[in-house]
Motif scaffolding. Structure first.
Motif, mmCIF file in Angstrom:
data_model
loop_
_atom_site.group_PDB
_atom_site.id
_atom_site.type_symbol
_atom_site.label_atom_id
_atom_site.label_comp_id
_atom_site.label_asym_id
_atom_site.label_seq_id
_atom_site.Cartn_x
_atom_site.Cartn_y
_atom_site.Cartn_z
ATOM 1 N N HIS A 249 42.035 28.132 20.817
ATOM 2 C CA HIS A 249 41.291 29.091 19.996
ATOM 3 C C HIS A 249 39.877 28.583 19.703
ATOM 4 N N LYS A 250 39.725 27.284 19.547
ATOM 5 C CA LYS A 250 38.376 26.727 19.394
ATOM 6 C C LYS A 250 37.557 26.991 20.657
ATOM 7 N N GLY A 251 38.224 26.898 21.813
ATOM 8 C CA GLY A 251 37.555 27.220 23.070
ATOM 9 C C GLY A 251 37.152 28.681 23.130
ATOM 10 N N THR A 252 38.025 29.565 22.638
ATOM 11 C CA THR A 252 37.718 30.993 22.588
ATOM 12 C C THR A 252 36.494 31.253 21.720
ATOM 13 N N LYS A 253 36.445 30.635 20.550
ATOM 14 C CA LYS A 253 35.303 30.820 19.651
ATOM 15 C C LYS A 253 34.013 30.311 20.294
ATOM 16 N N TRP A 254 34.102 29.189 20.978
ATOM 17 C CA TRP A 254 32.912 28.614 21.618
ATOM 18 C C TRP A 254 32.358 29.570 22.667
ATOM 19 N N ILE A 255 33.240 30.183 23.453
ATOM 20 C CA ILE A 255 32.803 31.149 24.467
ATOM 21 C C ILE A 255 32.086 32.321 23.816
ATOM 22 N N ASN A 256 32.666 32.825 22.740
ATOM 23 C CA ASN A 256 32.083 33.993 22.079
ATOM 24 C C ASN A 256 30.789 33.676 21.340
ATOM 25 N N GLU A 257 30.515 32.396 21.134
ATOM 26 C CA GLU A 257 29.297 31.995 20.423
ATOM 27 C C GLU A 257 28.197 31.476 21.356
ATOM 28 N N HIS A 258 28.469 31.446 22.661
ATOM 29 C CA HIS A 258 27.499 30.921 23.628
ATOM 30 C C HIS A 258 27.305 31.913 24.767
ATOM 31 N N ASN A 259 26.169 31.796 25.436
ATOM 32 C CA ASN A 259 25.902 32.718 26.540
ATOM 33 C C ASN A 259 26.574 32.231 27.823
ATOM 34 N N SER A 260 26.552 33.087 28.823
ATOM 35 C CA SER A 260 27.266 32.799 30.065
ATOM 36 C C SER A 260 26.717 31.573 30.782
ATOM 37 N N LYS A 265 27.606 26.025 32.570
ATOM 38 C CA LYS A 265 27.195 24.617 32.633
ATOM 39 C C LYS A 265 28.312 23.704 32.145
ATOM 40 N N LEU A 266 29.017 24.127 31.099
ATOM 41 C CA LEU A 266 30.084 23.301 30.534
ATOM 42 C C LEU A 266 31.260 23.150 31.493
ATOM 43 N N VAL A 267 31.693 24.263 32.107
ATOM 44 C CA VAL A 267 32.932 24.236 32.893
ATOM 45 C C VAL A 267 32.693 24.009 34.380
ATOM 46 N N ALA A 268 31.444 23.935 34.810
ATOM 47 C CA ALA A 268 31.140 23.775 36.234
ATOM 48 C C ALA A 268 31.888 22.620 36.900
ATOM 49 N N ASP A 288 32.906 39.948 28.036
ATOM 50 C CA ASP A 288 33.234 40.839 26.924
ATOM 51 C C ASP A 288 34.740 41.081 26.771
ATOM 52 N N ALA A 289 35.504 40.739 27.784
ATOM 53 C CA ALA A 289 36.949 40.974 27.725
ATOM 54 C C ALA A 289 37.712 39.846 27.050
ATOM 55 N N PHE A 290 37.051 38.714 26.799
ATOM 56 C CA PHE A 290 37.772 37.609 26.173
ATOM 57 C C PHE A 290 38.184 37.963 24.749
#
Length: 333
Positions: A249-260, A265-268, A288-290
């Motif tokens: 869930h922390k990962g989910t929040k991070w995605i929703n708070e950062h741009n693509s 860059k993080l997951v590359a 937007d579907a996350f």
């Protein structure tokens, strides 16, 4: 079910274990962490897990994660139930099918609030009806893509078992097979628009379109892409499961708070061979579907059940509380 399990296990080509050490340092030493193995076939739909991994969120919850990579979701799922892992990233169809046949699982988190699937045909395929007598690709039997394509064929008036031939391919090879004329249509994830933009193909179905989502999924919220564990593991290791859900869930929040671009860059490092700018474009398509919450409601689960029943995955609805376990989402801290 025993025959299905045996067949699936026989087709496993290889399992790659990635030792769980995050890109960021954590406060706890390795010998204080609880090892957890995650069965998966790598896909952008499970970005919250990969972000949690890269940002060290699992370690902060006292967990040391490893990934076990398989060629498809149903095989990854059987790997979990075979004892190779504690958690699995996949779609609901194999979980529902197994539950109906007595193999108990607990679905603990959804990563997407809708299903982003597509179906494309060669340039001479103008509609689903044109596929009668043709070879197509839809993943392996029992997978969510297979069920999805079966639903499309039925909506188009074709019998999936009689009117087409399903070809066994790796997902990565399907677009090449389509361009070379070896198949006439293929399932794709919606983010694969980047691969087909220069191909002479027709997009037959795209569930990122509200019209197609309503036609094939029958709902705006379709929580089909999930994280699961065995019911036994969840009952016996609630603290571990809670820590896992907290980290995701922390990962989910991070995605929703950062741009693509930042997410890419993080997951590359986990998507070797894919250029970072291409990865960013793919993430933007599905971002937007996350989910915002990870929660699966009774209403959204009923939609998944109905889809699975209509397409022959299960025979009757599975009671919500028998397979959906939202206690960990409800206790997120």
């Amino acid at each position: 079910m025993k025959k299905i399990i045996a067949i699936l296990l026989l087709v496993v080509m290889s399992i790659t274990m990635m030792v769980g050490c995050s890109a960021k340092e954590t406060e706890k030493s390795d010998n204080e962490l609880t090892k957890v193995v995650i069965s998966e076939f790598r896909h952008l739909g499970w970005l919250p897990v990969y972000v949690a991994y890269q940002n060290g969120y699992f370690q902060k919850e006292g967990l040391a994660p490893e990934f076990a990579l398989y060629k498809d979701g149903p095989i990854a799922f059987q790997g979990m139930h075979g004892g190779d892992s504690q958690f699995c990233l996949l779609s609901q169809e194999p979980v529902l099918k197994a539950e109906e046949e007595g193999l108990d699982s607990s679905i603990i988190y959804t990563v997407l609030d809708t299903r982003l699937y597509g179906f494309v045909g060669s340039k001479d395929v103008k509609s689903v009806k044109d596929l009668k007598g043709q070879a197509i690709f839809a993943g392996m039997p029992g997978s969510a893509p297979y069920s999805f394509v079966s639903a499309i064929l039925k909506e188009g008036g074709l019998d999936p078992q009689k009117d087409v031939t399903f070809v066994n391919l790796d997902y990565s090879a399907s677009m090449t097979a389509l361009s070379q004329g070896q198949i006439k249509a293929s399932y794709i994830n919606v983010d694969n628009r980047t691969e087909i933009k220069n191909m002479d193909v027709n997009i037959l179905v795209d569930t990122s379109s509200p019209t197609d989502a309503a036609k094939y999924l029958k709902t705006d919220v379709f929580t089909g892409e999930i994280i699961t564990t065995t019911s036994k593991f969840a009952a016996e290791n609630p603290e571990t499961v809670q820590g896992f859900v907290n980290a995701v869930h922390k990962g989910t929040k991070w995605i929703n708070e950062h741009n693509s671009e930042e997410v890419a860059k993080l997951v590359a490092p986990l998507f070797q061979g894919m250029e970072e700018d291409v990865l960013a474009i793919k993430i933007e398509i599905i971002k937007d579907a996350f989910t915002k919450t990870g929660y699966i409601s009774e209403e959204s689960q009923a939609a998944v059940d109905n889809f699975a029943i209509k397409n022959g995955v299960i025979n009757t609805p599975i009671p919500y509380n028998k397979i959906i376990d939202m206690q960990f989402v409800n206790a997120i801290k």
